[in-house]
Write a protein that holds these residues in place. Structure first.
Motif, PDB file in Angstrom:
ATOM      1  N   GLY A   1       0.820  -1.215   0.000  1.00  0.00           N
ATOM      2  CA  GLY A   1       0.000   0.000   0.000  1.00  0.00           C
ATOM      3  C   GLY A   1       0.849   1.258   0.000  1.00  0.00           C
ATOM      4  N   ALA A   2       1.933   1.243   0.763  1.00  0.00           N
ATOM      5  CA  ALA A   2       2.845   2.393   0.786  1.00  0.00           C
ATOM      6  C   ALA A   2       3.460   2.604  -0.590  1.00  0.00           C
ATOM      7  N   GLN A   3       3.826   1.520  -1.249  1.00  0.00           N
ATOM      8  CA  GLN A   3       4.379   1.617  -2.606  1.00  0.00           C
ATOM      9  C   GLN A   3       3.333   2.171  -3.579  1.00  0.00           C
ATOM     10  N   ALA A   4       2.108   1.717  -3.459  1.00  0.00           N
ATOM     11  CA  ALA A   4       1.032   2.222  -4.322  1.00  0.00           C
ATOM     12  C   ALA A   4       0.793   3.706  -4.058  1.00  0.00           C
ATOM     13  N   ALA A   5       0.858   4.122  -2.792  1.00  0.00           N
ATOM     14  CA  ALA A   5       0.651   5.530  -2.444  1.00  0.00           C
ATOM     15  C   ALA A   5       1.727   6.412  -3.072  1.00  0.00           C
ATOM     16  N   VAL A   6       2.960   5.926  -3.068  1.00  0.00           N
ATOM     17  CA  VAL A   6       4.050   6.677  -3.707  1.00  0.00           C
ATOM     18  C   VAL A   6       3.846   6.696  -5.218  1.00  0.00           C
ATOM     19  N   GLY A   7       3.532   5.544  -5.788  1.00  0.00           N
ATOM     20  CA  GLY A   7       3.343   5.441  -7.238  1.00  0.00           C
ATOM     21  C   GLY A   7       2.186   6.270  -7.756  1.00  0.00           C
ATOM     22  N   ARG A   8       1.155   6.432  -6.952  1.00  0.00           N
ATOM     23  CA  ARG A   8      -0.026   7.214  -7.362  1.00  0.00           C
ATOM     24  C   ARG A   8       0.053   8.650  -6.860  1.00  0.00           C
TER      25      ARG A   8
ATOM     26  N   GLU B   1      -7.023  -2.553  -2.253  1.00  0.00           N
ATOM     27  CA  GLU B   1      -7.014  -3.192  -0.936  1.00  0.00           C
ATOM     28  C   GLU B   1      -5.739  -2.876  -0.161  1.00  0.00           C
ATOM     29  N   ALA B   2      -4.605  -2.832  -0.862  1.00  0.00           N
ATOM     30  CA  ALA B   2      -3.338  -2.523  -0.194  1.00  0.00           C
ATOM     31  C   ALA B   2      -3.314  -1.064   0.276  1.00  0.00           C
TER      32      ALA B   2
END
Length: 193
Positions: free
Chosen positions: A117-124, A184-185
């Protein structure tokens, strides 16, 4: 288009009305008694798919109430309540909920999912609007510590276009390319901040 125009006019009345009066937190707390049944004592929701309002930015609360009142954001439970609110009520509710402490974070039961989820937050680039702490600012929601299932629901609604219009258009653009795994992440990560 008509709903957007009505929302803009109502928003201007709330935020830019004349004469400008300060918010009354005590009056906001009193008016929030209408909200406790769903959004919980102290703005901490205990109900599935109902967001916590504690520590949400003042302007975020105000804008959402204006959107509900104007009909640009729809919810069967909210509609009859917001129709009763005047501009002072909206201003006072925003100040009241912003004054409350956020929900204490729960221990993370799935740190691997939070890492994704942290990676997705950075990526988005979620922090570009929601801030580095995800506490939100001005008219942007606090997502840190929000109910996990509510975050999943909101992201799915943005992705599908079910929640759109006005200031929410940016979220639709961000959410559209999200996979179900990323949704979900992200929700898990943000809920445990």
């Amino acid at each position: 288009m008509r709903n957007a125009l009505v929302g803009a006019v109502l928003a201007m009345a709330v935020v830019g009305g004349s004469p400008v009066r300060g918010a009354d937190i005590a009056a906001g707390k009193e008016k929030a008694e209408l909200c406790v049944g769903c959004h919980g004592e102290g703005g901490i929701s205990q109900m599935e798919n109902i967001p916590s309002l504690a520590a949400q930015p003042d302007l975020f609360i105000q804008w959402q109430l204006v959107f509900f009142r104007a009909g640009t954001r729809k919810n069967e439970q909210m509609q009859p309540i917001v129709e009763q609110l005047n501009n002072d009520d909206i201003r006072n509710l925003g100040a009241y909920y912003a004054s409350l402490p956020p929900k204490a974070p729960k221990p993370d039961d799935n740190p691997d999912l939070s890492t994704k989820g942290a990676q997705a937050a950075v990526g988005r680039r979620c922090a570009s609007c929601h801030m580095d702490t995800f506490a939100g600012t001005k008219a942007v929601a606090r997502v840190a510590g929000q109910r996990e299932e509510y975050l999943v629901k909101a992201l799915r609604e943005y992705k599908s276009g079910a929640r759109s219009g006005g200031a929410m258009a940016a979220m639709a653009d961000v959410a559209f390319p999200l996979s179900e795994e990323e949704i979900e992440a992200l929700a898990h990560y943000l809920a445990h901040l």
